[in-house]
Motif scaffolding. Structure first.
Motif, PDB file in Angstrom:
ATOM      1  N   HIS A  86       4.214  12.994  -8.664  1.00  0.00           N
ATOM      2  CA  HIS A  86       3.160  13.278  -7.683  1.00  0.00           C
ATOM      3  C   HIS A  86       3.173  12.244  -6.569  1.00  0.00           C
ATOM      4  CE1 HIS A  86      -0.951  13.018  -6.039  1.00  0.00           C
ATOM      5  NE2 HIS A  86      -0.882  14.330  -6.096  1.00  0.00           N
ATOM      6  N   ASP A  87       3.359  10.973  -6.926  1.00  0.00           N
ATOM      7  CA  ASP A  87       3.308   9.892  -5.950  1.00  0.00           C
ATOM      8  C   ASP A  87       4.536   9.826  -5.048  1.00  0.00           C
ATOM      9  OD1 ASP A  87       0.924   9.231  -7.172  1.00  0.00           O
ATOM     10  OD2 ASP A  87       1.775   7.564  -8.330  1.00  0.00           O
ATOM     11  N   HIS A  88       5.640  10.391  -5.494  1.00  0.00           N
ATOM     12  CA  HIS A  88       6.900  10.334  -4.744  1.00  0.00           C
ATOM     13  C   HIS A  88       7.487  11.738  -4.641  1.00  0.00           C
ATOM     14  CE1 HIS A  88       6.899   5.944  -4.998  1.00  0.00           C
ATOM     15  NE2 HIS A  88       6.447   6.115  -6.217  1.00  0.00           N
ATOM     16  N   PRO A  89       7.041  12.542  -3.673  1.00  0.00           N
ATOM     17  CA  PRO A  89       7.509  13.925  -3.553  1.00  0.00           C
ATOM     18  C   PRO A  89       9.026  14.038  -3.349  1.00  0.00           C
ATOM     19  CG  PRO A  89       5.801  13.452  -1.908  1.00  0.00           C
ATOM     20  CD  PRO A  89       6.059  12.195  -2.674  1.00  0.00           C
ATOM     21  N   ASP A  90       9.659  12.982  -2.874  1.00  0.00           N
ATOM     22  CA  ASP A  90      11.106  13.002  -2.646  1.00  0.00           C
ATOM     23  C   ASP A  90      11.867  12.458  -3.853  1.00  0.00           C
ATOM     24  OD1 ASP A  90      10.202  10.393  -2.344  1.00  0.00           O
ATOM     25  OD2 ASP A  90      11.632   9.924  -0.754  1.00  0.00           O
ATOM     26  N   LEU A  91      11.252  12.492  -5.010  1.00  0.00           N
ATOM     27  CA  LEU A  91      11.800  11.893  -6.221  1.00  0.00           C
ATOM     28  C   LEU A  91      13.250  12.296  -6.492  1.00  0.00           C
ATOM     29  CD1 LEU A  91      10.957  10.122  -8.651  1.00  0.00           C
ATOM     30  CD2 LEU A  91      10.346  12.214  -9.830  1.00  0.00           C
ATOM     31  N   LEU A  92      13.550  13.573  -6.432  1.00  0.00           N
ATOM     32  CA  LEU A  92      14.906  14.027  -6.757  1.00  0.00           C
ATOM     33  C   LEU A  92      15.923  13.666  -5.688  1.00  0.00           C
ATOM     34  CD1 LEU A  92      14.171  17.447  -8.468  1.00  0.00           C
ATOM     35  CD2 LEU A  92      14.722  15.253  -9.524  1.00  0.00           C
ATOM     36  N   GLU A  93      15.467  13.254  -4.537  1.00  0.00           N
ATOM     37  CA  GLU A  93      16.372  12.827  -3.466  1.00  0.00           C
ATOM     38  C   GLU A  93      16.699  11.344  -3.564  1.00  0.00           C
ATOM     39  OE1 GLU A  93      14.387  14.011   0.120  1.00  0.00           O
ATOM     40  OE2 GLU A  93      14.065  16.028  -0.653  1.00  0.00           O
ATOM     41  N   MET A  94      16.160  10.656  -4.560  1.00  0.00           N
ATOM     42  CA  MET A  94      16.344   9.214  -4.700  1.00  0.00           C
ATOM     43  C   MET A  94      17.631   8.830  -5.415  1.00  0.00           C
ATOM     44  SD  MET A  94      12.643   7.822  -5.820  1.00  0.00           S
ATOM     45  CE  MET A  94      11.190   8.105  -4.884  1.00  0.00           C
ATOM     46  N   GLU A  95      18.402   9.767  -5.874  1.00  0.00           N
ATOM     47  CA  GLU A  95      19.629   9.456  -6.622  1.00  0.00           C
ATOM     48  C   GLU A  95      20.469   8.445  -5.852  1.00  0.00           C
ATOM     49  OE1 GLU A  95      21.313   9.560 -10.070  1.00  0.00           O
ATOM     50  OE2 GLU A  95      20.012  11.267  -9.673  1.00  0.00           O
ATOM     51  N   GLY A  96      20.822   7.366  -6.513  1.00  0.00           N
ATOM     52  CA  GLY A  96      21.662   6.347  -5.906  1.00  0.00           C
ATOM     53  C   GLY A  96      20.910   5.326  -5.062  1.00  0.00           C
ATOM     54  N   GLU A  97      19.614   5.512  -4.912  1.00  0.00           N
ATOM     55  CA  GLU A  97      18.803   4.594  -4.121  1.00  0.00           C
ATOM     56  C   GLU A  97      17.762   3.940  -5.030  1.00  0.00           C
ATOM     57  OE1 GLU A  97      16.971   6.142  -0.558  1.00  0.00           O
ATOM     58  OE2 GLU A  97      18.367   7.814  -0.574  1.00  0.00           O
ATOM     59  N   PRO A  98      18.005   2.724  -5.519  1.00  0.00           N
ATOM     60  CA  PRO A  98      17.002   2.076  -6.374  1.00  0.00           C
ATOM     61  C   PRO A  98      15.682   1.898  -5.638  1.00  0.00           C
ATOM     62  CG  PRO A  98      19.068   0.873  -6.420  1.00  0.00           C
ATOM     63  CD  PRO A  98      19.187   1.893  -5.339  1.00  0.00           C
ATOM     64  N   ARG A  99      14.594   2.236  -6.313  1.00  0.00           N
ATOM     65  CA  ARG A  99      13.261   2.076  -5.745  1.00  0.00           C
ATOM     66  C   ARG A  99      12.305   1.617  -6.830  1.00  0.00           C
ATOM     67  NH1 ARG A  99      12.008   7.172  -1.933  1.00  0.00           N
ATOM     68  NH2 ARG A  99      13.929   7.132  -0.758  1.00  0.00           N
ATOM     69  N   VAL A 100      11.299   0.899  -6.417  1.00  0.00           N
ATOM     70  CA  VAL A 100      10.252   0.472  -7.339  1.00  0.00           C
ATOM     71  C   VAL A 100       9.187   1.559  -7.344  1.00  0.00           C
ATOM     72  CG1 VAL A 100       8.466  -1.234  -7.795  1.00  0.00           C
ATOM     73  CG2 VAL A 100      10.687  -1.963  -6.914  1.00  0.00           C
ATOM     74  N   LEU A 101       8.938   2.141  -8.537  1.00  0.00           N
ATOM     75  CA  LEU A 101       7.911   3.159  -8.674  1.00  0.00           C
ATOM     76  C   LEU A 101       6.619   2.602  -9.245  1.00  0.00           C
ATOM     77  CD1 LEU A 101       9.922   6.253  -9.926  1.00  0.00           C
ATOM     78  CD2 LEU A 101       9.442   5.531  -7.600  1.00  0.00           C
ATOM     79  N   PHE A 102       6.717   1.488  -9.953  1.00  0.00           N
ATOM     80  CA  PHE A 102       5.527   0.818 -10.486  1.00  0.00           C
ATOM     81  C   PHE A 102       5.808  -0.664 -10.570  1.00  0.00           C
ATOM     82  CE2 PHE A 102       3.301  -1.206 -13.992  1.00  0.00           C
ATOM     83  CZ  PHE A 102       1.990  -0.950 -13.633  1.00  0.00           C
ATOM     84  N   GLU A 103       4.833  -1.437 -10.184  1.00  0.00           N
ATOM     85  CA  GLU A 103       4.930  -2.882 -10.315  1.00  0.00           C
ATOM     86  C   GLU A 103       3.533  -3.373 -10.638  1.00  0.00           C
ATOM     87  OE1 GLU A 103       7.409  -6.274  -7.992  1.00  0.00           O
ATOM     88  OE2 GLU A 103       6.339  -4.834  -6.755  1.00  0.00           O
ATOM     89  N   GLY A 104       3.402  -4.101 -11.713  1.00  0.00           N
ATOM     90  CA  GLY A 104       2.076  -4.588 -12.072  1.00  0.00           C
ATOM     91  C   GLY A 104       2.001  -4.986 -13.524  1.00  0.00           C
ATOM     92  N   SER A 105       0.794  -5.006 -14.034  1.00  0.00           N
ATOM     93  CA  SER A 105       0.597  -5.373 -15.434  1.00  0.00           C
ATOM     94  C   SER A 105      -0.368  -4.435 -16.094  1.00  0.00           C
ATOM     95  CB  SER A 105       0.090  -6.811 -15.533  1.00  0.00           C
ATOM     96  OG  SER A 105      -1.099  -6.962 -14.792  1.00  0.00           O
TER      97      SER A 105
END
Length: 105
Positions: A86-105
């Protein structure tokens, strides 16, 4: 249970899936299981995800550790059906591109 039954399972030629990765913080134990699997044509399957991270945190707390960093890498399809979809509508287009989807505790 892994220490008690893991090696015997692998010696029988059966695959062994371990979800409690914290059991493998002993390098000698892990190497023994790996060698046993290879010698008997079985597979040692290590599951990744949130539960192993909880195990690692528990193990780290026993080592008088002040800070722990856990980094998990997953293919985009692994995030389908999670809030990340839901938060990243382009999720399937991210192949090969490292991204941070969650950072925290």
């Amino acid at each position: 249970a892994v220490r008690q039954h893991g090696k015997r399972c692998l010696e029988m030629g059966r695959d062994l899936m371990i979800t409690s990765i914290g059991a493998l913080t002993d390098d000698a134990f892990y190497e023994d299981l790996s060698a046993t699997a290879e010698a008997n044509g079985s597979r040692l399957i290590l599951c990744t995800g949130s539960m192993p991270a909880v195990d690692w945190m528990g193990s780290a707390s026993l080592a008088d550790c002040e800070k722990v960093l856990v980094t998990q890498t997953k293919p985009p399809k692994a995030w389908l059906g999670t809030p990340a979809e839901h938060d990243h509508p382009d999720l399937l287009e991210m192949e090969g591109e490292p991204r941070v989807l969650f950072e925290g505790s």
